[in-house]
Enzyme design. Structure first.
Site, PDB file in Angstrom:
ATOM      1  N   CYS A  55       0.815  -1.225   0.000  1.00 39.25           N
ATOM      2  CA  CYS A  55       0.000   0.000   0.000  1.00 39.25           C
ATOM      3  C   CYS A  55       0.850   1.278   0.000  1.00 39.25           C
ATOM      4  O   CYS A  55       0.325   2.361  -0.241  1.00 39.25           O
ATOM      5  CB  CYS A  55      -0.953   0.006   1.184  1.00 39.25           C
ATOM      6  SG  CYS A  55      -2.135  -1.349   1.148  1.00 39.25           S
ATOM      7  N   HIS A  68      -3.121   7.508   2.504  1.00 37.59           N
ATOM      8  CA  HIS A  68      -3.593   6.196   2.054  1.00 37.59           C
ATOM      9  C   HIS A  68      -4.949   5.938   2.710  1.00 37.59           C
ATOM     10  O   HIS A  68      -5.122   6.158   3.905  1.00 37.59           O
ATOM     11  CB  HIS A  68      -2.576   5.133   2.451  1.00 37.59           C
ATOM     12  CG  HIS A  68      -3.061   3.740   2.230  1.00 37.59           C
ATOM     13  ND1 HIS A  68      -3.659   3.350   1.051  1.00 37.59           N
ATOM     14  CD2 HIS A  68      -3.051   2.649   3.029  1.00 37.59           C
ATOM     15  CE1 HIS A  68      -3.989   2.076   1.145  1.00 37.59           C
ATOM     16  NE2 HIS A  68      -3.639   1.626   2.327  1.00 37.59           N
ATOM     17  N   ASN A 123     -10.214   0.306   0.644  1.00 40.69           N
ATOM     18  CA  ASN A 123      -8.754   0.401   0.535  1.00 40.69           C
ATOM     19  C   ASN A 123      -8.333  -0.175  -0.821  1.00 40.69           C
ATOM     20  O   ASN A 123      -8.441  -1.379  -1.044  1.00 40.69           O
ATOM     21  CB  ASN A 123      -8.133  -0.387   1.698  1.00 40.69           C
ATOM     22  CG  ASN A 123      -6.619  -0.384   1.678  1.00 40.69           C
ATOM     23  OD1 ASN A 123      -5.996  -0.037   0.680  1.00 40.69           O
ATOM     24  ND2 ASN A 123      -6.025  -0.795   2.784  1.00 40.69           N
TER      25      ASN A 123
HETATM   26  N1  COA Z   1     -18.179  -7.475  10.774  1.00 50.22           N
HETATM   27  C1  COA Z   1     -18.541  -7.674  12.045  1.00 50.22           C
HETATM   28  N2  COA Z   1     -17.672  -7.981  13.010  1.00 50.22           N
HETATM   29  C2  COA Z   1     -16.365  -8.079  12.671  1.00 50.22           C
HETATM   30  C3  COA Z   1     -15.927  -7.884  11.358  1.00 50.22           C
HETATM   31  C4  COA Z   1     -16.894  -7.575  10.386  1.00 50.22           C
HETATM   32  N3  COA Z   1     -16.579  -7.351   9.088  1.00 50.22           N
HETATM   33  N4  COA Z   1     -14.598  -8.040  11.326  1.00 50.22           N
HETATM   34  C5  COA Z   1     -14.198  -8.329  12.561  1.00 50.22           C
HETATM   35  N5  COA Z   1     -15.278  -8.347  13.387  1.00 50.22           N
HETATM   36  C6  COA Z   1     -15.319  -8.616  14.817  1.00 50.22           C
HETATM   37  C7  COA Z   1     -14.115  -9.363  15.312  1.00 50.22           C
HETATM   38  O1  COA Z   1     -14.256 -10.739  15.076  1.00 50.22           O
HETATM   39  C8  COA Z   1     -14.115  -9.009  16.784  1.00 50.22           C
HETATM   40  O2  COA Z   1     -15.000  -9.848  17.420  1.00 50.22           O
HETATM   41  P1  COA Z   1     -14.612 -10.476  18.850  1.00 50.22           P
HETATM   42  O3  COA Z   1     -14.395  -9.300  19.748  1.00 50.22           O
HETATM   43  O4  COA Z   1     -15.800 -11.291  19.161  1.00 50.22           O
HETATM   44  O5  COA Z   1     -13.360 -11.255  18.588  1.00 50.22           O
HETATM   45  C9  COA Z   1     -14.696  -7.612  16.811  1.00 50.22           C
HETATM   46  O6  COA Z   1     -15.318  -7.401  15.529  1.00 50.22           O
HETATM   47  C10 COA Z   1     -13.661  -6.529  17.051  1.00 50.22           C
HETATM   48  O7  COA Z   1     -12.542  -6.808  16.225  1.00 50.22           O
HETATM   49  P2  COA Z   1     -11.295  -5.862  16.198  1.00 50.22           P
HETATM   50  O8  COA Z   1     -10.278  -6.438  15.290  1.00 50.22           O
HETATM   51  O9  COA Z   1     -10.886  -5.470  17.578  1.00 50.22           O
HETATM   52  O10 COA Z   1     -11.953  -4.564  15.549  1.00 50.22           O
HETATM   53  P3  COA Z   1     -11.257  -3.218  15.236  1.00 50.22           P
HETATM   54  O11 COA Z   1     -11.998  -2.128  15.859  1.00 50.22           O
HETATM   55  O12 COA Z   1      -9.773  -3.300  15.448  1.00 50.22           O
HETATM   56  O13 COA Z   1     -11.490  -3.099  13.661  1.00 50.22           O
HETATM   57  C11 COA Z   1     -10.307  -3.429  11.638  1.00 50.22           C
HETATM   58  C12 COA Z   1     -10.977  -4.093  12.813  1.00 50.22           C
HETATM   59  C13 COA Z   1      -9.788  -4.507  10.710  1.00 50.22           C
HETATM   60  C14 COA Z   1     -11.320  -2.568  10.917  1.00 50.22           C
HETATM   61  C15 COA Z   1      -9.155  -2.544  12.167  1.00 50.22           C
HETATM   62  O14 COA Z   1      -8.347  -3.295  13.039  1.00 50.22           O
HETATM   63  C16 COA Z   1      -8.301  -1.993  11.066  1.00 50.22           C
HETATM   64  O15 COA Z   1      -8.743  -1.215  10.276  1.00 50.22           O
HETATM   65  N6  COA Z   1      -6.997  -2.375  11.037  1.00 50.22           N
HETATM   66  C17 COA Z   1      -6.107  -1.934  10.028  1.00 50.22           C
HETATM   67  C18 COA Z   1      -6.327  -2.744   8.781  1.00 50.22           C
HETATM   68  C19 COA Z   1      -5.708  -2.100   7.573  1.00 50.22           C
HETATM   69  O16 COA Z   1      -5.801  -0.924   7.385  1.00 50.22           O
HETATM   70  N7  COA Z   1      -5.081  -2.922   6.724  1.00 50.22           N
HETATM   71  C20 COA Z   1      -4.518  -2.495   5.517  1.00 50.22           C
HETATM   72  C21 COA Z   1      -3.296  -1.680   5.751  1.00 50.22           C
HETATM   73  S1  COA Z   1      -2.642  -1.088   4.256  1.00 50.22           S
END
Ligand code: COA
Length: 325
Positions: A114, A251, A281
């Site tokens: 990315c 980004h 993204n």
């Molecule tokens: N829908 C519903 N629930 C979801 C889900 C979805 N699409 N994806 C994950 N969950 C759940 C998880 O399973 C977790 O459940 P649990 O608590 O029972 O285990 C809960 O939501 C919270 O998950 P968590 O990972 O703590 O959420 P978060 O607030 O960190 O958000 C992301 C998750 C992926 C959105 C966030 O971590 C993120 O954006 N990370 C960076 C990813 C990124 O940018 N990657 C590319 C970089 S170039």
């Protein structure tokens, strides 16, 4: 012709098909409300079967050349930032170079996930600064829809497909002002896609599936701090203060990441371009798509200072300060 470099053309392409969060509710156990609250994403464009990273790159690149009124034969180099090529080789850039009729141009791909577009733009600039080349096309193009596990709700809701391109030309006045690039391969396991050269052990572990793997929480933490740090460094290297920056073009991974970084930088939300709601993204394509929309909407005007900042797999990061001319 000078050895400074400026962006003189820009173009973008996204597939016609829009997939909303509601449609994803039918695929995985998720909700529109969860996706919107946690990421800011409402919808993303998904490639049709006939579309590839190179077909989208060609469309975006044609627009960039037309906008600058530059004939393709005048191009010296094409750099394509992509990690979703339809062929591992030849390079996507070679396919683009041929399709454009850029018959004098060298071509290569650049893999910085990315962060790819910022890396590629900084690289293109060095070819101009050295005096070697005058006209370099930089394109970021990705079809993440083909490397996602559409049964994994933690990743499939985050990404979209698209391409963005810029033409960088030698000029008398400074356009690009500074860049900072970085890498920490210690974070390689936080965000990756297994490769064709994976060991038999890794292949067995992946069970023949080559999907994006991610530790969302760790990537989130990394992203917020690195975006602020590297933006500050690029602004300082350009001899500017953050208050001189009219627009941050980050980004587009997650609205919460962008807003947290903007807050750390003391930038009001109206000085930050956000379009992740409509595209998700798009990896190496996200910054050039955002740049196109910034120019088209009048958010980025002549004389404005902007910072482009990216982060991603590697882990990798990069920021570039510029004056729009
Ligand atoms: N829908 C519903 N629930 C979801 C889900 C979805 N699409 N994806 C994950 N969950 C759940 C998880 O399973 C977790 O459940 P649990 O608590 O029972 O285990 C809960 O939501 C919270 O998950 P968590 O990972 O703590 O959420 P978060 O607030 O960190 O958000 C992301 C998750 C992926 C959105 C966030 O971590 C993120 O954006 N990370 C960076 C990813 C990124 O940018 N990657 C590319 C970089 S170039």
């Amino acid at each position: 012709m000078g050895r400074h470099a400026g962006i003189t053309g820009w173009g973008m392409y996204v597939p016609q098909r829009v997939v909303t969060n509601q449609e994803l509710e039918a695929l995985v156990h998720t909700t529109d409300a969860w996706i919107l609250a946690r990421t800011g994403i409402r919808e993303r464009h998904i490639a049709a079967d006939h579309e590839t990273a190179s077909s989208m790159a060609i469309a975006a690149s044609r627009e960039a050349l037309e906008r600058a009124s530059l004939a393709p034969e005048a191009l010296d180099l094409v750099i394509a930032a992509t990690v979703t090529p339809e062929r591992l080789f030849p390079a996507t850039a070679s396919v683009v170079q041929h399709a454009l009729g850029a018959n004098r141009a060298a071509a290569f791909d650049l893999n910085a996930a990315c962060s790819g577009f910022v890396y590629a733009l900084a690289t293109a600039w060095q070819f101009i600064a050295s005096g070697a080349y005058q006209n370099v096309l930089v394109v970021g193009s990705e079809v993440y829809s083909r490397i996602l596990d559409w049964e994994d709700r933690a990743t499939c809701v985050l990404f979209g497909d698209g391409a963005g391109a810029v033409l960088l030309q030698a000029q008398e006045r400074p356009g690009l002002l500074s860049f900072v690039l970085g890498s920490d391969g210690g974070g390689a396991d936080l965000l990756y896609v297994p490769g064709l050269g994976a060991s038999p052990v890794e292949r067995a572990r992946q069970d023949g599936r080559y999907h994006l793997q991610m530790n969302g929480r760790e990537v989130f933490r990394f992203a917020v701090s690195i975006m602020a740090d590297v933006s500050r460094q690029a602004v300082a290297e350009a001899g500017l203060e953050m208050e001189h920056v009219e627009l941050l073009i980050p980004h587009q991974a997650n609205r919460r990441i962008i807003l947290a970084a903007a807050k750390a930088l003391g930038l009001a939300p109206e000085r930050v371009l956000i379009n992740v709601d409509r595209y998700g993204n798009t990896s190496a394509a996200s910054i050039p798509i955002a740049l196109c929309e910034a120019v088209q909407s009048g958010c980025l005007k002549r004389g404005d200072h902007a910072v482009l900042v990216g982060f991603g797999g590697g882990l990798s990061w990069g920021a570039l300060a510029l004056e729009w001319s």
